[in-house]
Scaffold this active site. Structure first.
Site, PDB file in Angstrom:
ATOM      1  N   GLY A 131       0.781  -1.242   0.000  1.00  0.00           N
ATOM      2  CA  GLY A 131       0.000   0.000   0.000  1.00  0.00           C
ATOM      3  C   GLY A 131       0.809   1.286   0.000  1.00  0.00           C
ATOM      4  N   MET A 165      -3.834  -7.133  -7.078  1.00  0.00           N
ATOM      5  CA  MET A 165      -3.337  -8.294  -7.817  1.00  0.00           C
ATOM      6  C   MET A 165      -4.427  -9.211  -8.384  1.00  0.00           C
ATOM      7  SD  MET A 165      -0.312  -7.445  -7.758  1.00  0.00           S
ATOM      8  CE  MET A 165       0.571  -8.798  -8.497  1.00  0.00           C
ATOM      9  N   LEU A 197      -9.900  -7.896 -12.745  1.00  0.00           N
ATOM     10  CA  LEU A 197     -11.343  -7.626 -12.643  1.00  0.00           C
ATOM     11  C   LEU A 197     -12.059  -8.188 -13.869  1.00  0.00           C
ATOM     12  CD1 LEU A 197     -10.940  -3.935 -11.439  1.00  0.00           C
ATOM     13  CD2 LEU A 197     -11.776  -5.848 -10.045  1.00  0.00           C
ATOM     14  N   HIS A 206       1.284   0.566 -13.230  1.00  0.00           N
ATOM     15  CA  HIS A 206       1.990  -0.650 -13.609  1.00  0.00           C
ATOM     16  C   HIS A 206       3.496  -0.376 -13.629  1.00  0.00           C
ATOM     17  CE1 HIS A 206       2.452  -4.561 -15.470  1.00  0.00           C
ATOM     18  NE2 HIS A 206       3.313  -4.026 -16.311  1.00  0.00           N
ATOM     19  N   ASP A 231      -3.455  -4.643 -18.730  1.00  0.00           N
ATOM     20  CA  ASP A 231      -2.423  -3.604 -18.848  1.00  0.00           C
ATOM     21  C   ASP A 231      -2.379  -2.971 -20.242  1.00  0.00           C
ATOM     22  OD1 ASP A 231      -1.674  -4.144 -16.195  1.00  0.00           O
ATOM     23  OD2 ASP A 231      -0.270  -5.686 -16.813  1.00  0.00           O
ATOM     24  N   GLU A 249       6.740   5.918  -8.876  1.00  0.00           N
ATOM     25  CA  GLU A 249       5.298   5.631  -8.904  1.00  0.00           C
ATOM     26  C   GLU A 249       4.539   6.567  -7.969  1.00  0.00           C
ATOM     27  OE1 GLU A 249       4.025   1.505  -8.521  1.00  0.00           O
ATOM     28  OE2 GLU A 249       5.931   0.819  -9.307  1.00  0.00           O
TER      29      GLU A 249
HETATM   30  C1  GRF Z   1       3.782  -1.365  -7.399  1.00  0.00           C
HETATM   31  O1  GRF Z   1       5.040  -1.497  -7.984  1.00  0.00           O
HETATM   32  C2  GRF Z   1       2.701  -1.399  -8.444  1.00  0.00           C
HETATM   33  O2  GRF Z   1       3.054  -0.763  -9.631  1.00  0.00           O
HETATM   34  C3  GRF Z   1       2.573  -2.877  -8.658  1.00  0.00           C
HETATM   35  O3  GRF Z   1       2.673  -3.440  -7.374  1.00  0.00           O
HETATM   36  C4  GRF Z   1       3.432  -2.572  -6.536  1.00  0.00           C
HETATM   37  C5  GRF Z   1       2.565  -2.242  -5.367  1.00  0.00           C
HETATM   38  O4  GRF Z   1       3.229  -1.515  -4.409  1.00  0.00           O
HETATM   39  N1  GRF Z   1       1.403  -3.215  -9.398  1.00  0.00           N
HETATM   40  P1  GRF Z   1       2.436  -0.865  -3.185  1.00  0.00           P
HETATM   41  O5  GRF Z   1       1.482  -1.921  -2.617  1.00  0.00           O
HETATM   42  O6  GRF Z   1       1.694   0.335  -3.676  1.00  0.00           O
HETATM   43  O7  GRF Z   1       3.506  -0.518  -2.202  1.00  0.00           O
END
Ligand code: GRF
Length: 192
Positions: A20, A94, A97, A113, A149, A178
């Site tokens: 998270g 993960m 949907l 992603h 994706d 991110e």
């Molecule tokens: C991130 O790298 C996201 O892009 C991928 O899973 C990771 C999740 O990280 N799908 P977090 O749970 O937000 O720390």
């Protein structure tokens, strides 16, 4: 979509499965005056998700569903409608949907992603980029459509892959980006 301010902010739900950290960065972003969003709920398919702690810390409603079948997804849809959710942000979620779920929120689901899409859809993106000796990897925020994706890209950030980078090191470097990219993507779609 025009930029929304004050009481006009849009209600969002963040879907998580794990740590998270993107959720946390979205919560921080949502608290800024300029932010067009309010995080109204956190949804997970995993009751052990570490990220659910942020629901308690920041007093945000949380719900866990198993997402295993259409019936369970229907419960999620009802919950989202009940809470007047207009945008869903997948953040390390993960589960794939169903088509019907996505149809219900057409154009209103975003995902982050950890690769420069369209390269490396799916899992193990960092391993694959390193194995292919790519010079760069990165992250992408995109709209979700029914193909994995593959929805319209909103924004991307490139990250240099250094010679000694392991998948773990690269994941860490990309994750930092991110945390900036997701808020920037939200700002972008609301200022269009
Ligand atoms: C991130 O790298 C996201 O892009 C991928 O899973 C990771 C999740 O990280 N799908 P977090 O749970 O937000 O720390």
């Amino acid at each position: 979509m025009a930029l929304l301010t004050g009481s006009n902010k849009i209600n969002i739900a963040v879907f998580i499965s794990g740590t998270g950290s993107n959720l946390k960065s979205l919560i921080k972003f949502s608290k800024l005056k300029k932010s067009p969003i309010i995080i109204k709920m956190i949804i997970s398919n995993n009751y052990k998700a570490k990220g659910l702690q942020y629901a308690n810390i920041y007093k945000i409603k949380k719900k866990v569903f198993n997402f295993k079948n259409i019936l369970s997804e229907k419960k999620v849809i009802n919950e989202l409608k009940k809470n007047d959710i207009h945008l869903i942000c997948l953040a390390g979620f993960m589960k794939i949907l169903s088509k019907s779920f996505i149809k219900n929120f057409k154009g209103k689901i975003l995902n982050i992603h950890p690769s420069l899409l369209p390269k490396y859809k799916g899992l193990n993106t960092h391993e694959r980029a390193i194995r292919n000796k790519d010079k760069y990897s990165g992250c992408t925020v995109h709209f979700v459509n029914s193909r994995l994706d593959s929805g319209e890209i909103i924004n991307q950030k490139k990250v240099r892959i250094k010679k000694l980078d392991t998948p773990k090191i690269l994941a860490k470097k990309i994750l930092i980006q991110e945390h900036k990219l997701y808020p920037a993507a939200i700002m972008k779609i609301f200022s269009l």
